[in-house]
Design a protein around this motif. Structure first.
Motif, PDB file in Angstrom:
ATOM      1  N   ASP A 111       0.828  -1.208   0.000  1.00  0.00           N
ATOM      2  CA  ASP A 111       0.000   0.000   0.000  1.00  0.00           C
ATOM      3  C   ASP A 111       0.862   1.258   0.000  1.00  0.00           C
ATOM      4  N   GLU A 112       2.025   1.180   0.659  1.00  0.00           N
ATOM      5  CA  GLU A 112       2.910   2.345   0.748  1.00  0.00           C
ATOM      6  C   GLU A 112       3.406   2.805  -0.628  1.00  0.00           C
ATOM      7  N   LEU A 113       3.578   1.857  -1.552  1.00  0.00           N
ATOM      8  CA  LEU A 113       4.013   2.226  -2.909  1.00  0.00           C
ATOM      9  C   LEU A 113       2.853   2.277  -3.895  1.00  0.00           C
ATOM     10  N   SER A 114       2.026   1.244  -3.918  1.00  0.00           N
ATOM     11  CA  SER A 114       1.018   1.113  -4.966  1.00  0.00           C
ATOM     12  C   SER A 114      -0.406   1.368  -4.507  1.00  0.00           C
ATOM     13  N   GLY A 115      -0.600   1.652  -3.250  1.00  0.00           N
ATOM     14  CA  GLY A 115      -1.947   1.866  -2.734  1.00  0.00           C
ATOM     15  C   GLY A 115      -2.551   3.197  -3.148  1.00  0.00           C
TER      16      GLY A 115
END
Length: 148
Positions: A111-115
């Motif tokens: 989630d931190e990159l693609s969320g």
């Protein structure tokens, strides 16, 4: 409109024919060169990422397709059909034999990159509504395509 109905050979021929047409150019230098070509002409049509478009939308007009506008929502739900997913391809064995590969994919799927508010959204990538399912599929060894 030309259709190839899933025929990969016909799609490759059509793509090659269009790219070789006298009215088509592919500027060297990536997105910046394409952007310069677009902003330097009143009639040019170009393909750039949503990220490039979104930070420069005052300079060009986005193209609607089948009445759908290129919005985050329409790209995410697939209704803007000129968008495309970003795929990762790796062998099943690399997931097992190279733990760093598996760790990398898990990091990208976080989630931190693609969320929804992830790091990649700062560059115009659109979060995939099925990101959680993509993570599960990766863990279960089912498919490795990742939509952004």
């Amino acid at each position: 409109m030309l259709k190839v109905e899933g025929n990969k050979k016909e799609a490759a021929k059509l793509c090659t024919r269009i790219r070789a047409a006298p009215f088509t150019t592919e500027p060297e230098g990536g997105s910046k060169a394409v952007w310069a070509s677009l902003t330097g002409s009143q009639t040019a049509i170009g393909l750039v990422s949503f990220g490039i478009y979104s930070v420069n939308s005052d300079d060009v007009t986005a193209v609607s397709f089948n009445t759908e506008e290129p919005t985050i929502e329409n790209i995410a739900d697939g209704s803007y059909q000129l968008s495309r997913p970003l795929f990762f391809y790796l062998s099943d064995s690399s997931k097992i034999s190279k733990p760093s590969v598996s760790k990398y994919v898990k990091t990208v799927l976080s989630d931190e990159l693609s969320g929804e508010n992830g790091f990649f959204t700062h560059f115009g990538l659109i979060p995939d509504p099925s990101l959680a399912q993509n993570r599960k599929d990766f863990e279960d060894g089912v498919g490795l395509g990742v939509n952004f």
